[in-house]
Scaffold this motif. Structure first.
Motif, PDB file in Angstrom:
ATOM      1  N   VAL A  41       0.863  -1.166   0.000  1.00 61.57           N
ATOM      2  CA  VAL A  41       0.000   0.000   0.000  1.00 61.57           C
ATOM      3  C   VAL A  41       0.905   1.222   0.000  1.00 61.57           C
ATOM      4  N   THR A  42       0.661   2.167  -0.908  1.00 65.60           N
ATOM      5  CA  THR A  42       1.615   3.256  -1.113  1.00 65.60           C
ATOM      6  C   THR A  42       1.788   4.156   0.102  1.00 65.60           C
ATOM      7  N   ASP A  43       0.718   4.391   0.865  1.00 70.13           N
ATOM      8  CA  ASP A  43       0.901   5.282   2.009  1.00 70.13           C
ATOM      9  C   ASP A  43       1.744   4.641   3.104  1.00 70.13           C
ATOM     10  N   HIS A  44       1.807   3.303   3.145  1.00 68.06           N
ATOM     11  CA  HIS A  44       2.752   2.650   4.050  1.00 68.06           C
ATOM     12  C   HIS A  44       4.180   2.918   3.590  1.00 68.06           C
TER      13      HIS A  44
ATOM     14  N   LYS B  85       7.843  13.857  -2.965  1.00 71.76           N
ATOM     15  CA  LYS B  85       6.881  13.444  -3.998  1.00 71.76           C
ATOM     16  C   LYS B  85       7.192  12.017  -4.451  1.00 71.76           C
ATOM     17  N   LEU B  86       7.025  11.110  -3.518  1.00 70.12           N
ATOM     18  CA  LEU B  86       7.381   9.721  -3.789  1.00 70.12           C
ATOM     19  C   LEU B  86       6.438   9.082  -4.812  1.00 70.12           C
ATOM     20  N   MET B  87       5.155   9.437  -4.726  1.00 67.75           N
ATOM     21  CA  MET B  87       4.204   8.895  -5.689  1.00 67.75           C
ATOM     22  C   MET B  87       4.568   9.310  -7.107  1.00 67.75           C
TER      23      MET B  87
ATOM     24  N   PHE C 232       7.110   3.865 -14.292  1.00 70.09           N
ATOM     25  CA  PHE C 232       6.057   2.854 -14.263  1.00 70.09           C
ATOM     26  C   PHE C 232       6.445   1.582 -14.999  1.00 70.09           C
ATOM     27  N   GLY C 233       7.545   1.550 -15.662  1.00 67.68           N
ATOM     28  CA  GLY C 233       8.035   0.294 -16.217  1.00 67.68           C
ATOM     29  C   GLY C 233       8.637  -0.594 -15.145  1.00 67.68           C
ATOM     30  N   ILE C 234       9.130   0.032 -14.079  1.00 67.32           N
ATOM     31  CA  ILE C 234       9.691  -0.698 -12.942  1.00 67.32           C
ATOM     32  C   ILE C 234       8.606  -0.979 -11.912  1.00 67.32           C
ATOM     33  N   PHE C 235       7.759   0.032 -11.679  1.00 63.28           N
ATOM     34  CA  PHE C 235       6.671  -0.073 -10.718  1.00 63.28           C
ATOM     35  C   PHE C 235       5.334   0.133 -11.435  1.00 63.28           C
ATOM     36  N   TYR C 236       4.283  -0.369 -10.828  1.00 59.83           N
ATOM     37  CA  TYR C 236       2.943  -0.077 -11.328  1.00 59.83           C
ATOM     38  C   TYR C 236       2.072   0.306 -10.147  1.00 59.83           C
ATOM     39  N   VAL C 237       1.404   1.444 -10.260  1.00 58.33           N
ATOM     40  CA  VAL C 237       0.537   1.937  -9.199  1.00 58.33           C
ATOM     41  C   VAL C 237      -0.917   1.710  -9.594  1.00 58.33           C
ATOM     42  N   SER C 238      -1.630   0.992  -8.751  1.00 59.86           N
ATOM     43  CA  SER C 238      -3.062   0.763  -8.956  1.00 59.86           C
ATOM     44  C   SER C 238      -3.840   1.643  -7.999  1.00 59.86           C
ATOM     45  N   GLU C 239      -4.858   2.332  -8.525  1.00 60.09           N
ATOM     46  CA  GLU C 239      -5.656   3.235  -7.681  1.00 60.09           C
ATOM     47  C   GLU C 239      -6.981   2.617  -7.285  1.00 60.09           C
ATOM     48  N   ARG C 240      -7.111   1.298  -7.405  1.00 59.18           N
ATOM     49  CA  ARG C 240      -8.348   0.622  -7.025  1.00 59.18           C
ATOM     50  C   ARG C 240      -8.637   0.848  -5.547  1.00 59.18           C
ATOM     51  N   GLY C 241      -9.858   1.223  -5.238  1.00 63.14           N
ATOM     52  CA  GLY C 241     -10.228   1.431  -3.843  1.00 63.14           C
ATOM     53  C   GLY C 241      -9.773   2.798  -3.351  1.00 63.14           C
ATOM     54  N   LYS C 242      -9.808   2.965  -2.046  1.00 62.80           N
ATOM     55  CA  LYS C 242      -9.439   4.243  -1.442  1.00 62.80           C
ATOM     56  C   LYS C 242      -7.944   4.369  -1.202  1.00 62.80           C
ATOM     57  N   ARG C 243      -7.224   3.276  -1.316  1.00 61.91           N
ATOM     58  CA  ARG C 243      -5.786   3.317  -1.082  1.00 61.91           C
ATOM     59  C   ARG C 243      -5.075   2.780  -2.315  1.00 61.91           C
TER      60      ARG C 243
END
Length: 444
Positions: free
Chosen positions: A308-311, A324-326, A333-344
């Protein structure tokens, strides 16, 4: 269209207040708000559908695991459904949805009973109890690996110590037991110890530096190094020049247009996550690339190579990472992928996945899949039996408890075991000032 309307409103506001003593900064704030972009506004071509599926699976099983863990803390491992109402926020089940209906969807895990007064109770099925016992065995077997990962987190931190409550966020992700804060941290005094500051805040502090553990997972994979090799016994972390594995969505073609800039980033040397980073200049290319290496290393420790990104953002200061870590996660995004599903939001290590499945599954990941297979019954509602309807043997089985006395009790105020599932909104990460991913490498 929306941008034009905002500009018209802003112009009207300026004309109406042209004689007023309004600082220019007010207008710059309006402008910055209209030009910012949210994570949710990404192009469909930048989404990885398979990892969105993995996120959905995690959201479902996290709720179920939370309820199982809650029942484990009860003296008889049963709880009234009314008592579970206080955990609606943790399982993200708003009213008027009934908790009993949610429990009925997994009859292979949860059993519902009514007592003679008509009170509805919930307990674990025999299959669920077997899974709980299996989890305890896995946690015991993998404890040494968990000690290594916790020690390496401390080794990466600038002060070689981290708040205990912050590590607790990763309890399940790292494969730590339920009694992590109460007992587990005191079992390995040769590795770390619990200390308190002047405000009585508890920290976990590194006791001894292990050179064999100061080798990144990427070094082991690319260079074929092992912690058992004699050559690494005196290893000193320093500059690295290793390229990070990258995966892009199959329909994302613009990566070829910016391949040169990505290549320059990959060839740039960076400081090892285990080396002293106190002299790095914030915002520099070296600073940012080391931050990518730190996040890559942290995600490599996790059972499912996701967080979870906020952790993750809780460790900005400890691991010397940008504010501005996010933005950095989205930029690469080729190394990481961020999913915004849900509230977190969740961040994945893309190299660890093939489609929606982990390539290499640890014992805990396999265990979670076994739990997942027992979730999601959507057939006819099962009749809720009363205690009077049950044979004597079933009645005894329901109330027999194998709970351990040293497990932490769950209460709303104490959320050590709840943090991994607490589905609250994450302020500061819901809207980010970012550019398109295709132009994100211009600064690299």
């Amino acid at each position: 269209m929306a941008t034009k309307l905002i500009k018209i409103k802003t112009l009207s506001f300026f004309k109406a207040n042209h004689n007023a003593n309004i600082p220019i900064s007010h207008f710059s704030i309006i402008r910055s708000m209209t030009t910012s972009k949210r994570v949710q506004d990404r192009s469909e071509k930048k989404r990885i559908h398979d990892l969105e599926i993995a996120t959905e699976k995690w959201k479902i099983i996290s709720k179920v695991l939370f309820l199982i863990e809650t029942m484990k803390q009860e003296p008889e491992q049963i709880i009234s459904v009314r008592s579970l109402d206080q955990y609606r926020r943790q399982i993200n089940l708003p009213k008027p949805h009934k908790i009993s209906d949610f429990l009925r969807k997994s009859p292979k895990l949860f059993e519902l009973y009514k007592d003679q007064k008509g009170t509805l109770w919930c307990g674990l099925t025999s299959q669920a109890e077997e899974l709980v016992e299996e989890e305890e065995r896995i946690l015991e077997v993998t404890s040494e690996k968990a000690v290594e990962y916790v020690s390496r987190l401390l080794m990466m931190s600038i002060d070689k110590r981290i708040k205990l409550e912050k590590i607790a966020h990763f309890r399940r992700d790292l494969g730590l037991p339920y009694d992590f804060r109460k007992n587990w941290v005191f079992k390995y005094p040769e590795n770390f110890r619990v200390v308190k500051d002047e405000d009585e805040v508890e920290f976990l502090e590194l006791v001894s530096w292990n050179p064999c553990w100061a080798i990144t997972e990427l070094e082991k994979k690319v260079l074929g190094l092992s912690t058992l090799d004699d050559s690494v016994k005196d290893h000193v972390p320093g500059l690295l020049s290793l390229a990070f594995p990258m995966k892009f969505p199959p329909n994302y073609k613009k990566v070829y247009r910016y391949g040169g800039q990505i290549d320059n980033f990959q060839k740039r040397s960076y400081l090892s996550p285990y080396a002293d980073a106190s002299e790095l200049t914030a915002g520099s290319q070296e600073f940012d690339k080391r931050a990518v290496a730190v996040m890559h290393e942290m995600l490599s420790f996790m059972n499912e190579k996701r967080l979870v990104t906020d952790h993750l953002t809780h460790f900005r200061r400890e691991f010397v990472m940008p504010q501005k870590l996010m933005r950095l996660l989205l930029k690469h995004f080729g190394i990481f992928y961020v999913s915004e599903r849900g509230k977190r939001f969740s961040v994945f290590l893309t190299e660890a996945y093939e489609g929606s499945e982990l390539i290499e599954k640890c014992a805990m990941a396999i265990w979670k899949e076994n739990v997942q297979r027992l979730i999601g019954y959507r057939g006819r509602k099962k009749k809720i039996e009363t205690f009077d309807d049950l044979p004597d043997m079933e009645d005894r089985d329901l109330f027999e408890s194998d709970s351990e006395e040293d497990l932490l009790s769950i209460a709303p105020a104490q959320e050590e075991t709840l943090n991994a599932y607490d589905d609250v909104s994450c302020p500061g990460n819901s809207e980010m000032d970012i550019g398109d991913v295709c132009s994100a490498y211009k600064d690299t």
